[in-house]
Design an enzyme around this catalytic site. Sequence first.
Site: not given
Length: 630
Positions: A311, A364
């Site tokens: 993330d 990401e």
Amino acid sequence: MNAFQTDYPLYLFHQGENFHSHEIMGAHPIVLNRRKGYVFRVWAPRAKSVSVVGEFNGWDSSAHIMHKLIDDQTFEIFIPNVKQYDSYKYCIQTWDGRTLYKADPYAFHSELPGEYSSNASKVYDLSGYKWQDKAYLDKQKHKNIYASPVNIYEVNLLSWKKHADGSFLTYRELATELVEYVVEMGYTHVEIMPLTEHPFDGSWGYQVTGYFSITSRLGTPQDFMFLVDSFHQKGIGVILDWVPAHFPKDDFGLYEFDGEPLYEPYAWDRRENEGWGTRKFDYGRKEIVAFLISSAVFLLRTYHIDGLRVDAVASMLYLDYDKKPGEWTPNIYGENKNLEAVAFLRRLNETVFKYFPHALMVAEESTAWPLVTRPTDMGGLGFNFKWNMGWMNDVLSYITTNPLYRRFHHNQLTFSMMYAFSENYVLPISHDEVVHGKGSLINKMPGDYEEKFAGVRCFLGYMLSHPGKKLNFMGSEIGQFKEWNYKEGVEFFLKDFPAHKKLSECVKELNHCYKNTPALYEIEDSWDGFEWIAADDGDANLLAYKRKDRAGNQVIAIVNFAGIDHINYRIGAEKGKYKVLFNSDNVRFGGSGRLKKRVFYTEKTYSHGREDSIQISIPKLTCVYLIKIN
């Protein structure tokens, strides 16, 4: 006392080279002098003293005072008669006179978070689970993931489905209900939003306090093993969201762990992520590198996870991320790159692929940082996949536009092919796109009730035929109109209504079609697998392109994003016979059924630079796949 042979592992830990640091830190069952108990170790270099407090000593800070090991930074103690599930914390005395009660950074299990929880760690022995997924794991060793179908169902386990009283489904309940659903719907993988322990449900798991502790909200660590095992036995891969970018400032967590910045940087301009109200990790500190990479290795090995979605990579890479001028200091080259974070990410991926050659490491990363999915020895970051945030932003902007005006935005559909092969991409329509007023996928679609459903079917047909692996968030497959709310389950009752049930059937058939058609996934890294037929017909809001596999099989995708039918539209095609493989306007899916023809033969009529062509009538808001059969 140094009875546990920790000198060399500790040395490697301080060198940033021990990527199994969870095997020495934390609480571990041992037998010492014929007494069963647990050895506790914690790294707290600036602490004046540390003791273990817990259920086993009445939370008495004087009962079990730890002593320092040879490194003069790590504290240790053996405590007999400690039982499985006993709660504990570290009581840290700082040099300025404060007393801190901290959860164990390396705990394998934690108290159930809640209003009255002390957020303590729990003693837990991870051994003993009997895995049944050997056949699945062996199969992965022979799979080329780049040439395989990857269609990911992103799910928040705490809100996929709930009991009538609002309580969570347990890991073992999900092992039946969720696993069966994912298999039936034709997905190949699940991506689970963060499950490492976090105190606040509203963070969706992205503010982690326990990097080795799977959340106790849904059961025990072995219960989660059972869930992953169940997915694997059905052939479904499991990707776990992982958050090495930042951590929350809860007083029991990593925040200023020994009374001063430890897991976070000392530097004023690198410490805070003010936009999220969190602290960043100090990637320049070797022990933090060992801690984070150990977490990744631990999750992949202990829980047989197939991969990690990392993330907020962009927030790690840039010193000026979410900062104004004057709020950050350039690196030694005068640039905004966080060189320590770059080195960390490279080392992370090198280590993961050393131990787990077939893992999925998905970034990401929302910027144009180069070579994210290229090997580190080529100057890349070393991931093997990256979310295509550019594609996502462009296509969502396009589909929210009224079809009457889409012709002015046609480049939002075609631009992605300018860079489609620069990285190994995943096309994400994730949880972030269906919250905070952005609207659910179906509510992004203009038009009346029927046109919204048609728009979803058409868009998903386009998405699954576009180069790149796929990801869709739970709820989109049934046409849920409400935005995702982490407090509520997916509104599966909507499938009692014909339009929603038919959309679900469309998604299921489309997923299986994708999975069973190599031309739609086998060549994702070059123009060998993709060929434009009609890229520039913006006035018609129409795209046509060819997907190909290594055996030469062809699928033509025709996508009509217009609000009107296109009658007798001519598509250039290689001479031969084609049949309809998928038609999003099928009556069974809730469509009009106006495309009656099932087989098409080319005619000797020039179109789109080809000597032969097919004439086809494409209903509005429809995606059709034609497969060449001779």
